[in-house]
Design a protein around this motif. Structure first.
Motif, PDB file in Angstrom:
ATOM      1  N   LEU A   1      -8.848   2.805  -5.316  1.00  0.00           N
ATOM      2  CA  LEU A   1      -9.573   1.764  -4.595  1.00  0.00           C
ATOM      3  C   LEU A   1      -8.644   0.681  -4.040  1.00  0.00           C
ATOM      4  CD1 LEU A   1     -12.718   1.340  -6.875  1.00  0.00           C
ATOM      5  CD2 LEU A   1     -12.578   2.474  -4.654  1.00  0.00           C
ATOM      6  N   THR A   2      -7.576   0.364  -4.772  1.00  0.00           N
ATOM      7  CA  THR A   2      -6.658  -0.680  -4.301  1.00  0.00           C
ATOM      8  C   THR A   2      -5.570  -0.133  -3.383  1.00  0.00           C
ATOM      9  OG1 THR A   2      -5.222  -0.435  -6.235  1.00  0.00           O
ATOM     10  CG2 THR A   2      -6.991  -2.090  -6.364  1.00  0.00           C
ATOM     11  N   ARG A   3      -5.446   1.203  -3.329  1.00  0.00           N
ATOM     12  CA  ARG A   3      -4.457   1.903  -2.512  1.00  0.00           C
ATOM     13  C   ARG A   3      -3.024   1.567  -2.893  1.00  0.00           C
ATOM     14  NH1 ARG A   3      -6.494   3.252   3.374  1.00  0.00           N
ATOM     15  NH2 ARG A   3      -4.893   4.772   2.950  1.00  0.00           N
ATOM     16  N   THR A   4      -2.834   1.145  -4.140  1.00  0.00           N
ATOM     17  CA  THR A   4      -1.487   0.881  -4.638  1.00  0.00           C
ATOM     18  C   THR A   4      -1.296   1.585  -5.974  1.00  0.00           C
ATOM     19  OG1 THR A   4      -2.143  -1.127  -5.796  1.00  0.00           O
ATOM     20  CG2 THR A   4      -1.336  -1.394  -3.562  1.00  0.00           C
ATOM     21  N   CYS A   5      -0.125   2.157  -6.174  1.00  0.00           N
ATOM     22  CA  CYS A   5       0.212   2.811  -7.434  1.00  0.00           C
ATOM     23  C   CYS A   5       1.511   2.193  -7.944  1.00  0.00           C
ATOM     24  CB  CYS A   5       0.378   4.310  -7.237  1.00  0.00           C
ATOM     25  SG  CYS A   5       0.837   5.168  -8.751  1.00  0.00           S
ATOM     26  N   PRO A   6       1.433   1.414  -9.006  1.00  0.00           N
ATOM     27  CA  PRO A   6       2.636   0.787  -9.534  1.00  0.00           C
ATOM     28  C   PRO A   6       3.701   1.803  -9.975  1.00  0.00           C
ATOM     29  CG  PRO A   6       0.693  -0.227 -10.484  1.00  0.00           C
ATOM     30  CD  PRO A   6       0.225   0.970  -9.715  1.00  0.00           C
TER      31      PRO A   6
ATOM     32  N   THR B   1       0.850  -1.183   0.000  1.00  0.00           N
ATOM     33  CA  THR B   1       0.000   0.000   0.000  1.00  0.00           C
ATOM     34  C   THR B   1       0.889   1.236   0.000  1.00  0.00           C
ATOM     35  OG1 THR B   1      -1.720  -1.165   1.205  1.00  0.00           O
ATOM     36  CG2 THR B   1      -1.775   1.226   1.301  1.00  0.00           C
ATOM     37  N   ASN B   2       0.700   2.111  -0.983  1.00  0.00           N
ATOM     38  CA  ASN B   2       1.524   3.302  -1.060  1.00  0.00           C
ATOM     39  C   ASN B   2       0.720   4.559  -1.418  1.00  0.00           C
ATOM     40  OD1 ASN B   2       1.076   2.814  -3.761  1.00  0.00           O
ATOM     41  ND2 ASN B   2       3.211   2.504  -4.294  1.00  0.00           N
ATOM     42  N   VAL B   3      -0.601   4.480  -1.336  1.00  0.00           N
ATOM     43  CA  VAL B   3      -1.460   5.621  -1.632  1.00  0.00           C
ATOM     44  C   VAL B   3      -2.209   5.987  -0.356  1.00  0.00           C
ATOM     45  CG1 VAL B   3      -3.411   6.451  -3.000  1.00  0.00           C
ATOM     46  CG2 VAL B   3      -1.688   4.976  -4.060  1.00  0.00           C
TER      47      VAL B   3
ATOM     48  N   PRO C   1       8.736   1.937  -8.098  1.00  0.00           N
ATOM     49  CA  PRO C   1      10.165   1.982  -8.437  1.00  0.00           C
ATOM     50  C   PRO C   1      10.911   3.152  -7.806  1.00  0.00           C
ATOM     51  CG  PRO C   1       8.825   1.930 -10.439  1.00  0.00           C
ATOM     52  CD  PRO C   1       7.896   2.031  -9.288  1.00  0.00           C
ATOM     53  N   PHE C   2      10.178   4.200  -7.448  1.00  0.00           N
ATOM     54  CA  PHE C   2      10.806   5.379  -6.868  1.00  0.00           C
ATOM     55  C   PHE C   2      10.729   5.416  -5.350  1.00  0.00           C
ATOM     56  CE2 PHE C   2       9.221   6.514 -11.108  1.00  0.00           C
ATOM     57  CZ  PHE C   2      10.434   6.798 -11.721  1.00  0.00           C
ATOM     58  N   GLY C   3      10.073   4.429  -4.767  1.00  0.00           N
ATOM     59  CA  GLY C   3       9.959   4.364  -3.320  1.00  0.00           C
ATOM     60  C   GLY C   3       9.045   5.439  -2.728  1.00  0.00           C
ATOM     61  N   ILE C   4       8.130   5.950  -3.540  1.00  0.00           N
ATOM     62  CA  ILE C   4       7.215   7.005  -3.094  1.00  0.00           C
ATOM     63  C   ILE C   4       6.043   6.366  -2.354  1.00  0.00           C
ATOM     64  CG2 ILE C   4       5.659   8.843  -3.844  1.00  0.00           C
ATOM     65  CD1 ILE C   4       7.466   9.145  -6.317  1.00  0.00           C
ATOM     66  N   SER C   5       5.627   7.002  -1.276  1.00  0.00           N
ATOM     67  CA  SER C   5       4.458   6.569  -0.539  1.00  0.00           C
ATOM     68  C   SER C   5       3.803   7.788   0.078  1.00  0.00           C
ATOM     69  CB  SER C   5       4.832   5.584   0.562  1.00  0.00           C
ATOM     70  OG  SER C   5       3.682   5.239   1.310  1.00  0.00           O
ATOM     71  N   THR C   6       2.492   7.917  -0.086  1.00  0.00           N
ATOM     72  CA  THR C   6       1.768   9.031   0.526  1.00  0.00           C
ATOM     73  C   THR C   6       0.998   8.568   1.754  1.00  0.00           C
ATOM     74  OG1 THR C   6      -0.098   8.707  -0.987  1.00  0.00           O
ATOM     75  CG2 THR C   6       1.573  10.297  -1.646  1.00  0.00           C
ATOM     76  N   CYS C   7       1.269   7.344   2.187  1.00  0.00           N
ATOM     77  CA  CYS C   7       0.641   6.814   3.400  1.00  0.00           C
ATOM     78  C   CYS C   7       1.342   7.396   4.638  1.00  0.00           C
ATOM     79  CB  CYS C   7       0.753   5.301   3.470  1.00  0.00           C
ATOM     80  SG  CYS C   7      -0.194   4.458   2.208  1.00  0.00           S
ATOM     81  N   ARG C   8       0.596   7.484   5.710  1.00  0.00           N
ATOM     82  CA  ARG C   8       1.201   7.918   6.966  1.00  0.00           C
ATOM     83  C   ARG C   8       2.163   6.855   7.464  1.00  0.00           C
ATOM     84  NH1 ARG C   8      -3.421  10.287  10.919  1.00  0.00           N
ATOM     85  NH2 ARG C   8      -3.890  12.124   9.675  1.00  0.00           N
ATOM     86  N   ARG C   9       3.220   7.320   8.065  1.00  0.00           N
ATOM     87  CA  ARG C   9       4.168   6.374   8.673  1.00  0.00           C
ATOM     88  C   ARG C   9       3.656   5.960  10.034  1.00  0.00           C
ATOM     89  NH1 ARG C   9       9.719   6.763   6.336  1.00  0.00           N
ATOM     90  NH2 ARG C   9       9.390   8.078   4.525  1.00  0.00           N
ATOM     91  N   ARG C  10       3.775   4.699  10.347  1.00  0.00           N
ATOM     92  CA  ARG C  10       3.281   4.184  11.620  1.00  0.00           C
ATOM     93  C   ARG C  10       4.386   3.953  12.579  1.00  0.00           C
ATOM     94  NH1 ARG C  10      -1.461   0.105   9.695  1.00  0.00           N
ATOM     95  NH2 ARG C  10      -2.513   1.632   8.462  1.00  0.00           N
TER      96      ARG C  10
END
Length: 68
Positions: free
Chosen positions: A50-55, A4-6, A59-68
């Motif tokens: 909807l899937t909360r994933t962006c292919p 999950t990265n969105v 490759p760039f290691g980007i994530s807009t999810c909060r860090r836990r």
């Protein structure tokens, strides 16, 4: 399969933009925005939201999810 990265705001914006583009396929000519079949590309942001994933982020290691 993918991590999950969105995040929340990113997810909401993707779904909103996607729904808007798909809607314009049907009503675009009536409101003066002839988008034609290009609006079907709105299915991509809807799916990634909807899937909360962006292919494309992976490759760039980007994530807009909060860090836990």
């Amino acid at each position: 399969m993918f991590k999950t990265n969105v995040g929340g705001i990113d997810r909401a914006l993707r779904i909103l933009v996607g729904v808007t583009l798909v809607t314009l396929v049907f009503v675009g000519d009536k409101v003066g925005l002839p988008i034609g079949n290009w609006g079907w590309l709105g299915l991509i942001p809807i799916t990634t939201g909807l899937t909360r994933t962006c292919p494309a982020y992976a490759p760039f290691g980007i994530s807009t999810c909060r860090r836990r």
